[in-house]
Structures are given as structure tokens and as C-alpha cells.
Design a protein around this motif. Structure first.
Motif, PDB file in Angstrom:
ATOM      1  N   GLU A 121       0.841  -1.205   0.000  1.00 51.91           N
ATOM      2  CA  GLU A 121       0.000   0.000   0.000  1.00 51.91           C
ATOM      3  C   GLU A 121       0.874   1.253   0.000  1.00 51.91           C
ATOM      4  O   GLU A 121       2.073   1.198   0.182  1.00 51.91           O
ATOM      5  N   SER A 145     -13.918   5.362  -1.206  1.00 53.37           N
ATOM      6  CA  SER A 145     -13.254   5.309  -2.497  1.00 53.37           C
ATOM      7  C   SER A 145     -14.188   4.686  -3.525  1.00 53.37           C
ATOM      8  O   SER A 145     -14.558   3.516  -3.408  1.00 53.37           O
ATOM      9  N   GLU A 163     -13.370   4.145  -6.539  1.00 53.08           N
ATOM     10  CA  GLU A 163     -12.521   3.239  -7.307  1.00 53.08           C
ATOM     11  C   GLU A 163     -12.479   1.846  -6.669  1.00 53.08           C
ATOM     12  O   GLU A 163     -12.684   0.835  -7.326  1.00 53.08           O
ATOM     13  N   GLU A 164     -12.234   1.826  -5.360  1.00 53.70           N
ATOM     14  CA  GLU A 164     -12.097   0.549  -4.656  1.00 53.70           C
ATOM     15  C   GLU A 164     -13.435   0.045  -4.114  1.00 53.70           C
ATOM     16  O   GLU A 164     -13.520  -1.081  -3.615  1.00 53.70           O
ATOM     17  N   ARG A 194     -14.904   0.865  -1.418  1.00 52.53           N
ATOM     18  CA  ARG A 194     -14.821   0.593   0.022  1.00 52.53           C
ATOM     19  C   ARG A 194     -14.298   1.843   0.714  1.00 52.53           C
ATOM     20  O   ARG A 194     -13.821   2.782   0.066  1.00 52.53           O
TER      21      ARG A 194
END
Lengths: 596, 596
Positions: free
Chosen positions: A182, A447, A449-450, A452
Motif C-alpha cells: 500500500e 473510495s 474506485e475501490e 470501500r
């Protein structure tokens, strides 16, 4: 021919000679700033890091050979002289600390000659950046860069002095660490002993400093070199320095207290500037609502006004659409005195807004001749428009700008425009230092994108006790014990209280969508360490480069780093990075298809 | 269940409570060192980095719930307590600064529970190194390691304090630099932006600090992280820290002066040890002749004696062959009181000598019973042997050891044996600090391998003026303005005056067999910088790790580095280095055939 300085010993630096020395002999050494022959007397400005002293070479005071040697002096020659300090016969130079004095030289040695440098060594150089960076060692002779470097050294020293007195230990953490998936991109270092394995250069000493708290070191500080392999912006460098700290058995107030006293100490001793305490605090949500930024420049007004309620009945589709969105709003800023702006300039503002993520920008011009022009006039009744102007405090001569979208975009657009006008209209002074704490950050950030929640700060950030019961029902509303310290619209530091309770930590990983396995895989040694008795702890890190940049009133962090890199992360002076010998790669067991 | 410390604020560290606090309430936080229930009273030793305080939990002083909680305490639990300081009811513990006191606890919180650690947290751990390094965060809780780390922090601080007062600037030099073909092996960092190109981590900031002198910064210091990808020995780490400095307009005496005052300041304030000034000096040739080492431990005698003249007429082939060699000699040491050594032990000494490069070791035993035994008895007349014993100052009970070969080998063999007996016979004390400057190093060192002279220090080292005329006729005899500072047989620092004159520099490159092209290729930006006015300058660098190791009386530099690496350059705690994701390598444009 270079001479040695055998038998000579410098008595003073140039700028450190005071009027107390008048009549006495001094020995000075330094660089020829300039040299001129005026009526058979040679005047030389001698420069070192402390300043400039005027030298006088005159037949009779110095012997003939010495005078002839002096006649050969050119810019950047390195010389040593002996002579008597006197009051200037000619005009006093009020710009120099030594401007009332001169040294009548009786003895001269040329320690090194110098070719004509590719650009003059002078304040505020107009030479192109790339040329100056190629010859950085000459650029670094310029008095403005020297002041910056000396300030940086002083800031580092004062920092250590302050925290040493406060019981902090400076402990060194490894540079050759382990890559973590990460975060930003790591710089990697191939291992020769373990082919196929790599070290990573640290993005910060985060895990190590938390381990040091587990180990009982209580208060840690380090001026730590950190690395991020990201594409560079004007204020980013691949390697940068953090003032990094961590404290045990503390809560938010303790961290803020010691850091406020630090900043006051630092600014007083480095700049002679008084920072009144306490430093004001603003919650994250107030900062966003009022200034459209989590690092607001609060030295000027032009605050954002939420006009969602005022425009909610208008027919303007842009406003209607925005208000229909989750977290949608319409907000405006009032740019005083810009009501007569020409159409082209307004178009540029609209372009800027688009660049910041908006679909466009709505505006009302309150011209000085009393006429009113609005980009959305046809969608609004005069009454609605007047209500809007009133809500914005609009007066004759004002320019009102509106953004309508989800809050995140609205804040960003208006926040950016605010800074644009700050610079354009010269609303602030660089030497007006205004610190502000931003507190009560959201713990989590959604997010798209994620799909989550992500940790806004990092996954070990402690939630605020009073919000913790909402972690399941409304995780987005939970605030964190995180804090940033901002200065004049820049984030100069930030940190948080860390979670030390295993039940809270487990819940956090759950909310972040980490399986237990993944959490352990990623943070195994930290989580193991925590099992053996972890104290409550909290930390903060400053970006030293940016802090010094602001203190030096410089425009770029490149002006406060001795040997900076340019946008492609290369060093124009050493030409790093560069290809290496095949043998080196063989030893490391790596291949570079590019070169084959 | 971990509790928060909300509403509690630590008033003291454990070891900082004094008898002044007797009768007053304190709030302490720390780790449970041990806990025992004795007759219904619970005694807990509470530990933090400052020391230990005894806590008393007794029903009546603390409520029942609190007492029950206290009964659950185990080693390494993290707790916070409030209570009144009192005189110990039981026996005073004279080992502790707080040994006359105890705290009767009225309030307890358990901030964190702890599993049983894999080894006890205690002074002088007997646990295996690899286990301790895997759990380094626990190892670092041990009081002896904590003292070392605190000392290291203090040394770093005092160093900066001293040099700051002396007008040095701490300037940061890049970590992402360029690989240079000479010197040790570089750690490389692949560039993502320039595939196929590499940065190198610095082996030292040598070139940058010389550039800073060219730029007029006058006095530079940095506590600089340096890297060498070499196979590790007990006292080497892949990354290490230097106290690195450079000064302009100075000669040898100036560097020695400021550094002697520094060492005195450092030892006084960090250890309370007085280092008398001036620190003695010894020329390199004297150090080799007398002690067989360029970093002699001069705290004990057992000096080398050159007996070449005494044995020149003996028939012993080993001696004859040695004396026939260029730079050949026969030298001995007199090991007092070891004349009765058994044959096996002597054989071990011979083995050691072979390990140091000798063909063997000759010896004479002067036994306490008056008999004399010599390994070469049959090659020598009694007269010759007596002359040799006399030359060595041999007395009844002495062991005389002789090495015969080229000087370099003889010095090394006897120098090593001398240290062997130092440790074996316990001839010195670790807390007896004896500094010594080694000066007048040879400028050049002949390399059989390269069949040319190499720079002993580095190619910018200034020769001594008085020897310079021999640079062509007898280059090996030219001495350099180089100096090492040694402590108790360790080199703790070294440096030199640098060449700033282009004619001398050119000659040096010529002697070293560098073509002008090669010199420029390798040192281009430094040589370019020198063209624009270079001041006379000199520098010195200390190995911080080794210096602190000696100050801490530790056996290994691993004991003074928070997170050290082991012999294969790996970190047992983080498991660095490690394989990385394919994506990371792809981005860098490198391949690892090993993994494919």
C-alpha cells in the motif's frame, strides 16, 4: 598558480569584522566578488558565507609584487589577505553590515584562480534553472541560496535543541527496509546476497517509530530522509526530509502542546517572528465549508458561502442537478472589486474551474456602473437573483462566482479560485506567518474506485471516542484523532493518535475490508509487537523542505535543498541516475532488457 | 481489554521521582517488570526508559475492583497508576535510584495486556542473538540496550551542539546519487523514469562535501547515513552513520584542534570522562614499528622490537630469507610471564600467525625454572641467542615471539598477537579511554595486484610540502596530510587535507596512472567545480556506530544500532530484503532471471 596558505591563519570571516577591529590587522580569506581599478587603487569586494568586505590595494601599503598580483584578480579567484581595518575613505555602503569599513591590504596570496563562471554569482539570478542546476556548486554561492541553506541548517539545529530539552531521543531507523504494497511507489534496492529480493527505501519511518514506542523509548524524534518514487510536482522531490516524532502515554492535546511550543521556539530563534499561542484550531468540516480546503490560507477572507437553500427553487439546471446529488451543494465566493472583469478573464476562470473538476462556473458581475450580469440570468427571477446577491453580501463592484456539484468538487473549485485571487490580487504577504491546526478529520474516506472505505490518514489512526458507536451504522461520519498543522495555505505537518487497543484495531481492519490474514500479512511485525504490551502513543511529522521553503519565503523547495533533483528525478550536476557496469548488474542477478 | 488513558496525565517517569515527592500523589505509566503477591499485598515493579518504581497494591488503599485488576497483572502489561509516594516499608533496593521509595496505588488502569514474551526482558540477556533480533522491539526494552540507544542519541546531540557553536552548518547531501567505479561496491537503485539507469546510495558524502566547500559554506557537518554492499564482519553493517565534516581555509592543525576539543566535550558530557589535551600523536611509521598497527592500542606495552641487526648473522633460514627481501625484517614481542606456556598453546599461536599471513612464528621460552627453549635453537649459537634475548629485554618467565618476513606481514602478525594477549591476559579496561592521532600516513601504497601505486586515502589527499620533491624519484616515501583518530586500538575517524592546486592534482593523477581522460570521466563535476575557485579545505569523518560502541563498552555495533542487520545483510524482524510484486519490477524495466 595556486599558492598554499602555509603560515597564514584566518582571523575573521568577512562579515564578522566589526568596528571594534578598526585600526587592527586582520587576515581574511574568500572569493573575489568584483574587482576594479580606480585611479591606481584596486578595490576588491571579498566574499565569504558571512558577507562582503571591501579590500583596498594601493602601492605603498602593499609592495609592488603584491600590487601586480592584485591587478590580476578576477571574479571568483580565491585569495587570502592581511591588512589593517579602517573606516571607508569613500562612500559608505549601507547595504552591507561592513559597509563603513575597508581593509587596506599589506599582503596577498592567490589561493586559487578561477575561470569565468558560466553565469555571475549574484542575488536573484536570472539565469535559466537548468544551467544553474548543472553548475549547482556555483549557484550555491549566491547569497540568497546561502541564506536559505544557513536557515535550513539553523531550523534543523533548533528543532533538535527544542526536542532534546523536551526529553525526546533522536533514534535512527533503517534506510534499507521492506517494500509494502500500500502507499506510494517504493524505490527498490536489489539485494546481492539474496538475488531476486529487494530492499525498499522508506517512505517514512512510520512502523519503526511505532515499534520504538512499543520498546519503551517514550519520546522519539528523527530528521529522517524519506523516499517516494512518484511523478514530481514543483514542490515534490524523490527524496525529502521529515521532522518525524512519536510520543507515548499521550493524547491529542499533548502532541499539540509540545508542537505549538516548538513552532513558537523555532520561529522566534530562526526568524525573530513571534507566533502567539495557542495556535487557532479549525475542524476539518469547517475548513472545507469556509475555505474549500483542508489547508486553508486564513490570512484573507473571501470565504465560501453555501447558497443551496437560496437557489433551491431556481430553474437553473446546473444548480438543480447539483442539489439532487448525494452531498451536492451550490456555493459561492465574493471577489471584491472584480465586478468589471472582462469576458475573456471570466472565461479563464471558467476554464480553471473545469481544470479543478467542475462542469463549469456560474457567475454574477455587479458592475461599478450599477448593471448586473449573470451567467444564468434567464433561469432566475429577479427576486431570486437579488436574494442570491444578498446572501453573498454582493455590492457594486463585486464578482460572485458559484460552483454547483458534489461538495468535494465544489470545495476544491472554489478553494482553488480563492488561492488564484490571493496571488493575482496580492492579498497576502509572504512574511505574514499564520499557523492553523486542522482537527477532527474524517476517519474514513469512501473510495469509488475501490468501492470501500479507505483510511484517510492510515489504518492505525484512532477514532474519536464520542463517534465510535457509529462505526457500523454510519462509518463515514466517524471522526479521527488526526491533526494537521498548516501554515499560510500549506500543510506543513500532520499526524494522529494511534490505535493501541486490539479490539478497535480489529474493527478498523474489518471496516477497511481487510481480512485478518491480509492485515497480518501486511503489518505482521507491528501487530506481533502490539501483542506484547503497546502503550498509547501518537505522532506527527513535518515536511522539513516545505517548512523551510515557507520560512525562507522561497518559491520552490528546490531553493532550500542543496542538491535537488528536477522533474524527471535526475540530478543535472552529477547526471544521476546513469547506466552502470554490466558486472554490477550481474552481481545483483538482475537484467535490464532495455539495455540488451 | 485495553483501557484508554482519557482523563489521566503522567506526572513523572518512574526513575525521575525523587524523595522530594514523598507524600505527594504521582501518576506513572509503564510496563510491568514483575509482579508478586506477598501476604495479600501485590508488589509490582513498574518500568519505563528512566528506571523502575515499586508499586504497592493493598486493599483499603485501592478499592476491591482495582485490587482484583492488580491481581491479574503479568509481565509486560502496560498500566497507568495514581498513588502516593512513600518511603519503602520493606528493604531498600540500593541498585535503583528510586530504591528508597514506593508508590501506594489508589487507582489502576490496564492500558494494554501482553502475551508472555518469547524471552524475558532483562539485563545481559542470554537469549540467542537471532531470537532477540527477530523480536527486536522486545530486545530493545532491555535496560542495557536502552542505555546504549540513549547514549547514542546523546552523542549525536552533543556532536551537533559542539559543532554548531563552532560555526559548522549541517547540510544534507543526496542519498540518490551516482555510482562510481572505484571504492567499495555500491547499493544500486533502479530508476523508473529512466529505465536502464541507476542511482547509487552514497558510500560517503565525500564529493558533495568538497563541492560545498567550493560553494563557500566554509564549515560543514552532517551525521550522514552511508552504504556499502560488502560482506559483513562483526563490526560492519550495510548501512552505517558517519559524523562527516569538511572545513575551508584550514590546515592539519586546525582540523586536529577543533576535533580534540570536540572529543573532550563529548566524553565529558556523555560519560563524565576527562580526555586530557592535547591528544598524543604518533606518525604512521612509528605506529607500525612499535605496535604493528596503524590503529595501535597503546594502553599496554608489549612493543615490537626490530631485531634484524641482532640476528643478521644467524644461520636460521627463515630469518635469513626475510632479511634478504625488500622491506624484510625480523621483529619480536616479549610476552611477560608466559614463558611456561605449553606446547599446544604455542602451536595455536603459530596457527594464528599463519592466519595473519606469516609462514610461521619463531619463539623462545624463558621458563621460570631457568631453562631456555627456542624453536630455532639449532640454527643459532648460544651467544647469538643470548644477544637476541637481551635485545628483547627477556627475563625468566618471558615468552619471546618472532616474525620474519616483509615488514607489512611482520607488523600484521605481531600486531595481531599483541591484541590477542591483550584480551587473553586482560591487560586493559574497557572504560580506560585512550585516544591517539596517527599522522604522516604514506601518500601512496604499492599494489602488487594492480602493479601501480594507489592512493592510500583518496586521490585528492594533499602530500606533505616537505616530501613533494620526491614524488618522481621515490613516490613511496612521500607522506600525506592525512590523519586518523584512534581509540583503544580502533580507528574511529580519519581524514585529510585535500589538494586544491590543479598542478599538484594533475601530478597525483599521473602518479596513480590515471590518464587525464579517465580522471575527468570519473571526477568530472568535482574537477569542473575546482576550475571556478576552490578554497584550501580539509575534512574528517568518524564512524558513529563504532565510536558509540566503544563509549558504551559494547561488544558489537549491533548493540548500538536500533534495528541492525545480520551477516547476510538481512533484517530478521522485518524480513527485508524480500521478493516484490512483478508489477514493481515491470515499472522499473528490470528482470530477475532467478525468479523466472
Amino acid at each position: 598558480m595556486a599558492e598554499s596558505m602555509k603560515g597564514m591563519k584566518r582571523s575573521h570571516r568577512c562579515g564578522e569584522v566589526t568596528e571594534q577591529e578598526i585600526g587592527k590587522e586582520v587576515t581574511l580569506m574568500g572569493w573575489v566578488q568584483k574587482s576594479r581599478n580606480k585611479g591606481g587603487i584596486i578595490f576588491v569586494d571579498l566574499r565569504d558565507r558571512s558577507g562582503i568586505m571591501q579590500l583596498i590595494f594601493e602601492n605603498g601599503t602593499i609592495d609592488e609584487a603584491g600590487f601586480e598580483k592584485a591587478a590580476k584578480l578576477r571574479s571568483e579567484y580565491v585569495i587570502a589577505v592581511r591588512g589593517i581595518v579602517g573606516r571607508r575613505a569613500g562612500a559608505v555602503n549601507e547595504k552591507l553590515a561592513t559597509g563603513t569599513m575597508e581593509v587596506r591590504v599589506s599582503y596577498l596570496r592567490i589561493l586559487a584562480e578561477a575561470e569565468t563562471p558560466p553565469f555571475p554569482v549574484e542575488e536573484d539570478s536570472k539565469t535559466r534553472d537548468d544551467v544553474r542546476l548543472k553548475y549547482r556548486y556555483l549557484d550555491l554561492r549566491r547569497p540568497d541560496l546561502q541564506r536559505n541553506m544557513i536557515l535550513r541548517s539553523e531550523v534543523a539545529y533548533l528543532t533538535r535543541e527544542f526536542f532534546h530539552k523536551e526529553g525526546f531521543l533522536e533514534l535512527e531507523t533503517p534506510m534499507l527496509g521492506k517494500s509494502t504494497p500500500e502507499g506510494a511507489r517504493d524505490y527498490l534496492v536489489p539485494s546481492r546476497v539474496h538475488p531476486g529480493s529487494f530492499y525498499a527505501l522508506p517512505q517514512s519511518p512510520q512502523l519503526f517509530k511505532q515499534l520504538l514506542m512499543c520498546s519503551g523509548y517514550d519520546r522519539y524524534i528523527q530528521l529522517a530522509r524519506c523516499f517516494r518514487d512518484e511523478d514530481l510536482r514543483a514542490d515534490r522531490q524523490p527524496e525529502f526530509t521529515q521532522i518525524d516524532m512519536e510520543l507515548s502515554f499521550v493524547d491529542v492535546e499533548d502532541v499539540i502542546d509540545v508542537n505549538e511550543r516548538f513552532l513558537q521556539y523555532l520561529f522566534k530563534h530562526a526568524l525573530g517572528v513571534d507566533i502567539p499561542l495557542p495556535i487557532p484550531r479549525m475542524t476539518w468540516i469547517d475548513a472545507m465549508n469556509r475555505f474549500g480546503s483542508d489547508k486553508p490560507d486564513v490570512r484573507f477572507g473571501m470565504e465560501l458561502v453555501d447558497v443551496s437553500d437560496v437557489v433551491k427553487d431556481s430553474e437553473f439546471p446546473v444548480f438543480r442537478n447539483a442539489l439532487a446529488k448525494k452531498d451536492g451543494s451550490v456555493r459561492g465566493i465574493n471577489v471584491k472589486g472584480q465586478g468589471d472583469m472582462g469576458r475573456k478573464q471570466i472565461d479563464k476562470l471558467v476554464e480553471m474551474a473545469r481544470g479543478s473538476g467542475a462542469g463549469g462556473l456560474a457567475w454574477i458581475q455587479l458592475k461599478t456602473d450599477g448593471t448586473v450580469k449573470a451567467s444564468f440570468a434567464k433561469f432566475m427571477t429577479e427576486e431570486q437573483q437579488n436574494a442570491l446577491i444578498k446572501a453573498m453580501g454582493g455590492e457594486k463592484g463585486d464578482l460572485l462566482l458559484f460552483a454547483a456539484d458534489r461538495n468535494k468538487i465544489v470545495w476544491n473549485v472554489l478553494g482553488q479560485l480563492r488561492l488564484h485571487f490571493r496571488d493575482e490580487l496580492g492579498l497576502v504577504r509572504k512574511d505574514d506567518f499564520h499557523f492553523l491546526w486542522i482537527v477532527e478529520f474524517p476517519l474514513l474516506e469512501w473510495s469509488d474506485e475501490e468501492n470501500r472505505f479507505m483510511a484517510m490518514h492510515h489504518p492505525f489512526t484512532m477514532p474519536m471516542e464520542e463517534d465510535w458507536d457509529k462505526i457500523d451504522s454510519d462509518p463515514g461520519s466517524v471522526r479521527a484523532k488526526a491533526y494537521d498543522i498548516t501554515l499560510n495555505g500549506f500543510e506543513v505537518g500532520g499526524g494522529s493518535v494511534r490505535i493501541h487497543q486490539d479490539d478497535i484495531q480489529e474493527k478498523m481492519f474489518e471496516v477497511l475490508g481487510f481480512t485478518k490474514e491480509r492485515a497480518w500479512e501486511q503489518f505482521s511485525f507491528l501487530l506481533t509487537a502490539f501483542k506484547y504490551g503497546v502503550p498509547p502513543h501518537a505522532g506527527l511529522a513535518y515536511g522539513l523542505d516545505r517548512l523551510v521553503m515557507l520560512m525562507a519565503q522561497a518559491d520552490s523547495i528546490r531553493d532550500v535543498i542543496a542538491f535537488p533533483k528536477v522533474k524527471d528525478a535526475s540530478d543535472l550536476m552529477t547526471e544521476a541516475p546513469a547506466p552502470v557496469e554490466d558486472k554490477q548488474l550481474e552481481e545483483l542477478g538482475i537484467r535490464v532488457p532495455e539495455n540488451e
